[in-house]
Scaffold this active site. Structure first.
Site, short mmCIF file in Angstrom:
data_model
loop_
_atom_site.label_atom_id
_atom_site.label_comp_id
_atom_site.label_asym_id
_atom_site.label_seq_id
_atom_site.Cartn_x
_atom_site.Cartn_y
_atom_site.Cartn_z
N ARG A 199 -48.33 0.59 21.17
CA ARG A 199 -47.76 -0.63 20.61
C ARG A 199 -48.43 -1.01 19.29
O ARG A 199 -47.82 -1.69 18.45
CB ARG A 199 -47.85 -1.76 21.63
CG ARG A 199 -49.26 -2.19 22.00
CD ARG A 199 -49.33 -2.91 23.33
NE ARG A 199 -49.09 -1.99 24.45
CZ ARG A 199 -49.08 -2.37 25.73
NH1 ARG A 199 -49.28 -3.63 26.05
NH2 ARG A 199 -48.86 -1.48 26.68
N LYS A 239 -58.93 7.48 29.81
CA LYS A 239 -58.05 7.76 30.94
C LYS A 239 -58.78 8.60 31.99
O LYS A 239 -59.73 9.31 31.67
CB LYS A 239 -56.82 8.55 30.48
CG LYS A 239 -55.84 7.80 29.61
CD LYS A 239 -54.71 8.72 29.21
CE LYS A 239 -53.69 8.00 28.32
NZ LYS A 239 -52.93 6.99 29.06
#
Length: 517
Positions: free
Chosen positions: A366, A292
């Site tokens: 996920r 990130k």
């Protein structure tokens, strides 16, 4: 004190606002504050009307409060407060707060109960102004809805200073006059549940490691004895379960993963199918190899917000003694880059045997939820609800106004929506079209790709479609809470910081299932 070593274990985290119900002599000697409500009556010359408790108080002080209110300026608008001094010997400071029309009710356009939400906001404002005056003992008018008043008071007084050497004084909050005790206590429990989630989410990632998170929840549940079973599953157990997707995320970290399993046995019939709650528990998300940007990466200490809200909801259900069986699951790990970390393009195998091409290691939530959802089905649940700070796309879509809900069940959507109207912590239904499923199943190397074919389009929807590939239950909902993870000034009674949303909505939903079978 928080420990800095790798296996750090938090003490039982505590909110800074105490709710002790007592009347010791030392307490009576303290300078006390009082929060009272006044309704605005639009279109009338005498534009304000006291709540019942405020009316009784004004009678005790021979109308002094109403006189002060008249000469203090224009009528008090909703959510605003005014402080008066020397009105009563027991309460040197009295905060009068503005309430809206008590008959307003549920607003279809806003999807919440205007009266309840206004009471939370107004009581919060009154309590905060009295705390700023360094009063440590505050009594609160129930304002016609003691549960909402208690929620507003305790949520509004929360702040995180666990790691500061100089701490603010705790504020003891009590109901004033003849407030209905059961409703007030229910509001206290709802607020304390959300504040627990806020404490977990706000704490730095070197203090809330997977093991520390699990230990904190275990300590909170110890008092409920045999009604609650806490199982902290090790990495060896995770490997035995074949949770390859979960393990692929944890590989890059020095912190071992933990699969936290909570069983709350509230139903008198132990055979009753449980409500299954699953929370994403990434205690720090660097993005892994798909790193990130550094700006605001510190906020990723709260990427375990799904696990925090789910576990806090189980704690609250136990505190309320809800007659319902609930199982809470929280896969806990860090997502870090290292020589052992999963690489973009790697293929991993989930618990149900499906293979997943991991093209973006920052789409890790996920992956851990996929294995947790597979495991959840082994309990033959009544319904499955998973909660996760899953996608930045959800923040883009809804911002902080509401939690996005993806579900295969109209019944489950209706229950969650009804609960959110009561709590004011809103939900909004999002689509689960096959259009999105095709984008994650069209994969070069495996059964599924962990990002959509068009990565910038419909990101929250393709993430939900990915999760659906691991669901067979007829009643399943995925709550994407990325947009509601933190609060700036959108919700006045939460102030700036991690929000702990939607803990109260989960609890209200569970309570409705428990009492309306």
């Amino acid at each position: 004190m928080f420990l800095l070593r790798r296996a750090a274990v938090l003490p039982v985290l505590r909110s800074n606002c105490c709710r002790t119900f007592c009347s010791s002599p030392s307490l009576q000697m303290e300078r006390k504050g009082l929060v009272l409500g006044v309704f605005e009556k639009k279109g009338e010359e005498s534009s304000q009307r006291f709540t019942k408790a405020a009316e009784v108080f004004d009678h005790k002080v021979s109308g002094k409060l109403s006189e002060l209110l008249k000469i203090s300026g224009p009528s008090l608008k909703k959510g605003k407060s005014r402080v008066f001094y020397g009105v009563h010997k027991d309460f040197p400071c009295v905060a009068v707060v503005g309430l809206d029309d008590p008959a307003a009710g549920v607003c279809g356009a806003e999807n919440w109960d205007l009266v309840k939400e206004n009471i939370r906001e107004a009581v919060s404002a009154g309590c905060q102004v009295l705390r700023d005056l360094e009063l440590t003992h505050v009594e609160v008018d129930g304002c016609g809805d003691p549960q909402a008043a208690a929620e507003g008071a305790l949520l509004g007084l929360f702040y995180y200073d666990c790691l500061k050497s100089k701490k603010k004084a705790k504020v003891t909050v009590l109901p004033h006059d003849s407030v209905e005790a059961a409703a007030w206590e229910k509001g206290v429990q709802y607020a304390e549940g959300q504040n627990l989630a806020r404490l977990l989410m706000e704490a730095p990632a070197n203090h809330i490691t997977p093991s520390a998170f699990a230990k904190t929840i275990e300590e909170r549940l110890t008092q409920y004895g045999d009604r609650v079973l806490v199982q902290k599953r090790s990495q060896a157990w995770i490997e035995e379960q074949g949770m390859g997707a979960f393990l692929s995320v944890s590989k890059g970290s020095e912190e071992p993963p933990v699969f936290l399993e909570l069983h709350y046995k509230g139903s008198p019939d132990s055979a009753d199918a449980p409500l299954l709650l699953v929370g994403k528990g990434i205690t720090f998300d660097s993005g892994g190899i798909s790193l990130k940007p550094s700006a605001s990466m510190d906020m990723m200490r709260a990427d375990m917000g799904g696990a925090a809200t789910v576990c806090a909801a189980v704690v609250t259900a136990a505190a309320l003694n809800l007659p319902l069986n609930i199982i809470g699951l929280a896969p806990l790990c860090e997502n870090m880059p290292s020589g052992k970390a999963t690489k973009p393009g790697d293929v991993v195998t989930a618990k149900n045997g499906k293979t997943i091409q991991v093209d973006n290691t920052d789409a890790e939530g996920r992956l851990i939820l996929a294995d947790a959802l597979c495991y959840a089905h082994t309990f033959k649940p009544r319904a499955v609800v998973n909660v996760a700070t899953l996608t930045g796309a959800m923040d883009v879509a809804l911002g902080s106004a509401a939690t996005g809900v993806f579900t295969n069940s109209d019944w489950l959507w209706e229950q969650l929506h009804k609960a959110s109207v009561v709590t004011g912590d809103r939900v909004w239904r999002m689509p689960l079209f096959q259009h999105y499923t095709r984008q994650v199943t069209d994969c070069q190397l495996a059964d599924l790709n962990n990002i959509g074919k068009y990565s910038r389009s419909g990101g929250a929807c393709t993430a939900a479609a990915f999760l659906r590939e691991f669901v067979t239950a007829p009643h399943w909902a995925h709550l994407d809470i990325a947009g509601v993870m933190s609060n700036k000034d959108e919700i006045p009674y939460l102030k700036k910081g991690m929000s702990g949303r939607p803990t109260r909505t989960l609890v209200e939903f569970a309570a409705a299932l428990a009492y309306n079978k």
